[in-house]
Design a protein around this motif. Structure first.
Motif, PDB file in Angstrom:
ATOM      1  N   SER A 118      -6.736  -3.439  -1.699  1.00  0.00           N
ATOM      2  CA  SER A 118      -7.004  -2.602  -0.531  1.00  0.00           C
ATOM      3  C   SER A 118      -6.254  -1.279  -0.638  1.00  0.00           C
ATOM      4  CB  SER A 118      -6.574  -3.337   0.736  1.00  0.00           C
ATOM      5  OG  SER A 118      -5.166  -3.511   0.732  1.00  0.00           O
ATOM      6  N   ASP A 119      -6.537  -0.382   0.315  1.00  0.00           N
ATOM      7  CA  ASP A 119      -5.846   0.903   0.355  1.00  0.00           C
ATOM      8  C   ASP A 119      -4.342   0.717   0.547  1.00  0.00           C
ATOM      9  OD1 ASP A 119      -8.218   2.140   0.015  1.00  0.00           O
ATOM     10  OD2 ASP A 119      -8.430   2.848   2.084  1.00  0.00           O
ATOM     11  N   THR A 120      -3.960  -0.293   1.339  1.00  0.00           N
ATOM     12  CA  THR A 120      -2.543  -0.540   1.566  1.00  0.00           C
ATOM     13  C   THR A 120      -1.835  -0.938   0.281  1.00  0.00           C
ATOM     14  OG1 THR A 120      -3.091  -1.296   3.791  1.00  0.00           O
ATOM     15  CG2 THR A 120      -0.896  -1.833   2.951  1.00  0.00           C
ATOM     16  N   VAL A 121      -2.457  -1.815  -0.499  1.00  0.00           N
ATOM     17  CA  VAL A 121      -1.858  -2.248  -1.758  1.00  0.00           C
ATOM     18  C   VAL A 121      -1.766  -1.092  -2.736  1.00  0.00           C
ATOM     19  CG1 VAL A 121      -2.144  -3.796  -3.731  1.00  0.00           C
ATOM     20  CG2 VAL A 121      -2.618  -4.619  -1.418  1.00  0.00           C
ATOM     21  N   LEU A 122      -2.833  -0.313  -2.844  1.00  0.00           N
ATOM     22  CA  LEU A 122      -2.822   0.822  -3.766  1.00  0.00           C
ATOM     23  C   LEU A 122      -1.782   1.861  -3.355  1.00  0.00           C
ATOM     24  CD1 LEU A 122      -6.655   1.284  -4.370  1.00  0.00           C
ATOM     25  CD2 LEU A 122      -4.977   0.179  -5.847  1.00  0.00           C
ATOM     26  N   THR A 123      -1.616   2.047  -2.043  1.00  0.00           N
ATOM     27  CA  THR A 123      -0.587   2.972  -1.583  1.00  0.00           C
ATOM     28  C   THR A 123       0.804   2.454  -1.937  1.00  0.00           C
ATOM     29  OG1 THR A 123      -1.985   3.704   0.247  1.00  0.00           O
ATOM     30  CG2 THR A 123       0.378   4.133   0.435  1.00  0.00           C
ATOM     31  N   ALA A 124       1.003   1.151  -1.814  1.00  0.00           N
ATOM     32  CA  ALA A 124       2.316   0.570  -2.119  1.00  0.00           C
ATOM     33  C   ALA A 124       2.689   0.731  -3.575  1.00  0.00           C
ATOM     34  CB  ALA A 124       2.323  -0.908  -1.735  1.00  0.00           C
ATOM     35  N   VAL A 125       1.719   0.678  -4.495  1.00  0.00           N
ATOM     36  CA  VAL A 125       2.029   0.831  -5.913  1.00  0.00           C
ATOM     37  C   VAL A 125       2.057   2.289  -6.343  1.00  0.00           C
ATOM     38  CG1 VAL A 125       1.068  -1.421  -6.473  1.00  0.00           C
ATOM     39  CG2 VAL A 125      -0.384   0.601  -6.632  1.00  0.00           C
ATOM     40  N   GLY A 126       1.684   3.219  -5.452  1.00  0.00           N
ATOM     41  CA  GLY A 126       1.805   4.635  -5.757  1.00  0.00           C
ATOM     42  C   GLY A 126       0.536   5.313  -6.208  1.00  0.00           C
TER      43      GLY A 126
END
Length: 428
Positions: free
Chosen positions: A80-88
């Protein structure tokens, strides 16, 4: 009128993940600072994703049990967008996000500095190992090499890796690639040089049992060793086998049953004379003789005698501890078995640049990480994590609290969908 009683809501977390225990944000190191040390191999022009973000995607995918670059790209596309944001992973200016493609991930893995990546992952696992090691317990490290059997059929794609793996949790603290025309012996000292071996016990086979390595370990690294001796070293083998073994009583025995066989082991130890220690093995104090008996189900019994020498004194280690260290040397083989069976490393799909070595590094990271958290069945654990990409983030140091903060920030900006919220709740 009787109304039906609703069934109890089942837990959203699989039992195999519950066994890993709660993750304390203060005890789980973040992988990101370690990956920041890896130098960028790409040119600045046309570069959208940062190197750390792509390497974090690969690390999360490895914890989820992916076996190839295609599966890594599929994991990123599923995130998800949240996961992708967390990894940078950076968001597009037009407010749509696209995960790194298979071609992008493949190019990065093929050009990344393999030595730097191994050092970063080794430092991370060393930090996790130091935090989880019981005080007063000696660390035991096995040094051994492996050749990918699948790549061995292609001479141009041979991947010969030398690893330093802990006995207790099978953590790969260091790894180096051995050239096709070089010997493992030349890489022994550079492999262990960055590690803190003060008080540790290093085990290795007859290939690395040379005087220079033994002297360096004891005098420079302040470590102890157990060196296996075979008939390819006739002088040392004759010196160790010379004492009258029948006159020495068995000091420890152990037996085990599993994998379709029953195995029993016994050990005898005796002090080495000063002249033997000066001639064959510097700082050698004890000679070990391990006798193994193995019987397959419905088969014949096989016997094997193994000779070894150690720098430990009789008051520094008991026969039971020495026997466990000799047997624990095969922790490297157990690690390779998991990589071969769970991650299908014997069926390589990558042959370009450093990609095969990088994939092996991420597999070492995933296996060591799950072992430190108490995972017993790596295959079952990775399958449970694969269902929800967000479950891999807390294992690598990105906690659920961080994800909630990102969720709140993105919700305020109006750029996150409700589809992401159940995923975060499921990873709690």
């Amino acid at each position: 009128m009787r109304w039906p009683v609703p069934a109890a809501v089942a837990s959203l977390i699989p039992p195999v993940l519950v066994k890993l225990g709660p993750l304390d944000a203060g005890q789980v190191a973040d992988l990101r600072p370690f990956l920041d040390r890896v130098p960028e191999p790409r040119a600045r022009r046309g570069r959208w994703y940062s190197l750390t973000a792509i390497l974090l995607v690969c690390a999360c995918a490895a914890v989820s049990g992916t076996r190839s670059v295609d599966e890594i790209a599929e994991w990123a596309a599923r995130a998800s967008d949240t996961v992708l944001t967390a990894v940078g992973v950076r968001r597009h200016p037009l407010r749509w996000r696209r995960a790194p493609s298979r071609a992008t991930i493949g190019r990065v893995l093929a050009t990344v500095d393999g030595d730097a990546l191994d050092q970063a992952v080794g430092a991370y696992l060393t930090a996790r190992n130091t935090a989880g090691t019981a005080s007063g317990k000696r660390q035991v490290i096995a040094v051994d090499g492996t050749l990918r059997r699948g790549a061995a059929r292609l001479s141009a794609c041979r991947r010969h890796l030398l690893s330093a793996v802990t006995h207790h949790r099978a953590l790969t603290l260091a790894q180096a690639e051995v050239g096709t025309k070089t010997n493992e012996t030349a890489h022994f000292r550079p492999l262990l040089e960055p590690l803190d071996l003060d008080g540790s016990l290093v085990t290795f086979d007859a290939l690395h049992s040379v005087q220079g390595h033994v002297t360096w370990l004891v005098e420079t690294k302040n470590a102890h060793y157990i060196a296996m001796i075979k008939r390819n070293q006739p002088t040392a083998y004759r010196q160790l086998a010379a004492p009258p073994r029948p006159d020495i009583a068995v000091q420890h025995t152990a037996s085990s049953t599993g994998h379709g066989r029953r195995e029993s082991r016994s050990i005898k130890t005796c002090s080495i004379a000063d002249d033997l220690g000066k001639i064959a093995f510097p700082h050698g104090h004890l000679a070990l003789c391990v006798h193994r008996r193995r019987r397959q189900t419905g088969g014949r019994e096989s016997r094997e005698t193994v000779h070894a020498v150690t720098s430990l004194d009789a008051h520094q280690a008991t026969p039971a501890e020495l026997a466990a260290a000799v047997r624990g040397h095969w922790a490297v083989e157990a690690l390779h078995h998991v990589r071969d069976v769970t991650y299908a490393e014997d069926a390589p799909t990558l042959h370009t640049g450093t990609a095969p070595r990088a994939m092996a590094t991420f597999r070492n990271l995933a296996i060591g990480l799950l072992k430190t958290l108490g995972a017993v069945n790596i295959a079952k654990t990775t399958r449970a994590i694969r269902d929800q990409p967000a479950r891999a983030l807390p294992l690598l140091g990105t906690t659920n609290k961080t994800l909630r903060k990102l969720d709140q920030a993105l919700s305020t900006a109006g750029v996150i969908t409700r589809h992401d919220r159940p995923e975060i709740a499921n990873s709690t």
